[in-house]
Design an enzyme around this catalytic site. Structure first.
Site, PDB file in Angstrom:
ATOM      1  N   ASP A   3      -7.840   2.149   1.132  1.00 44.08           N
ATOM      2  CA  ASP A   3      -6.571   1.528   1.222  1.00 44.08           C
ATOM      3  C   ASP A   3      -6.789   0.106   1.491  1.00 44.08           C
ATOM      4  OD1 ASP A   3      -3.504   1.206   1.060  1.00 44.08           O
ATOM      5  OD2 ASP A   3      -3.763   1.094   3.137  1.00 44.08           O
ATOM      6  N   ASP A  40      -4.265   4.541   6.056  1.00 43.56           N
ATOM      7  CA  ASP A  40      -3.282   4.364   7.354  1.00 43.56           C
ATOM      8  C   ASP A  40      -2.004   5.165   7.346  1.00 43.56           C
ATOM      9  OD1 ASP A  40      -0.990   1.722   7.133  1.00 43.56           O
ATOM     10  OD2 ASP A  40      -2.415   2.242   5.561  1.00 43.56           O
TER      11      ASP A  40
END
EC number: 3.1.3.18
Length: 219
Positions: free
Chosen positions: A10, A169
């Site tokens: 990400d 996350d």
């Protein structure tokens, strides 16, 4: 040999601390529509599902039902203007990427950020050459939390999703990895937004990307 033939990251909240820049772009948009600014801490809880959803949440919180098709062009102007305002790599990111590349592990990015804004950010931060593939939130019809972007990336490298590692996350990342059947490593420092890191089904939860599996203590 590294335990994963492909590592997919990400971007915002995992590699890059861009929260204040995203918050500023959003707040400039709210001001354009005579709505009050929102605290950065609140904006951080909205990051991860793509820019349209981000703006929608902000306007809903401000009690406005503005037409997003009308609002979004102005937001994108501010987003581009704020893109390189003050982003930074989280501690350990540069070193972890270098270690992985040193082991000849292909790296990819799977983000919900608009694709056109990803490479300029990576280049500004000096990591633009580290990634073999970058997939933005508008690169495919689906975006995270759908697992399709992760399946697409794995297919580009000819590897099974279950053999790769996703690093993220947020709950959005977590759900995408689960949908794709891809193992995930989570970071504690990002924008988890309701994800319980202590109970999540993750390979590992780290405070620093240098602690990813296979990079620490000569693993």
């Amino acid at each position: 040999m590294y335990p994963y033939p492909l590592v997919v990251f990400d971007l915002d909240g995992t590699l890059v601390d861009s929260g204040s820049d995203i918050a500023e772009a959003l707040n400039r948009t709210l001001q354009d529509w005579q709505l009050p600014r929102v605290a950065e801490a609140t904006v951080l809880t909205w990051i991860g599902d793509g820019v349209r959803r981000l703006v929608e949440q902000a306007f809903t919180a401000g009690g406005s039902r503005a037409d997003l098709d009308v609002v979004m062009p102005g937001f994108m102007v501010h987003y581009r203007e704020c893109l390189l305002r003050s982003p930074r790599l989280f501690d350990g990111v540069r070193e972890a990427l270098a270690l992985l590349r040193g082991r000849e592990v292909p790296l990819a990015i799977c983000t919900n950020k608009p694709a056109a804004l990803v490479q300029p950010l990576l280049e500004y931060l000096g990591i633009g050459q580290q990634f073999a593939l970058v997939l933005g939130g508008d690169s495919l019809p689906q975006r995270k939390p759908s697992g399709e972007p992760l399946r697409h990336i794995a297919a580009q490298f000819g590897v099974a999703t279950g053999d790769c590692l996703m690093v993220g996350d947020s709950l959005t990342d977590y759900r995408a990895a689960q949908d794709a059947g891809m193992p995930i490593a989570l970071v504690r420092y990002g924008y988890p937004r309701g994800l319980d890191l202590d109970t999540a089904d993750a390979v590992v939860v780290v405070d620093d990307l240098r602690a990813l599996p296979g990079l620490r203590d000569g693993e």
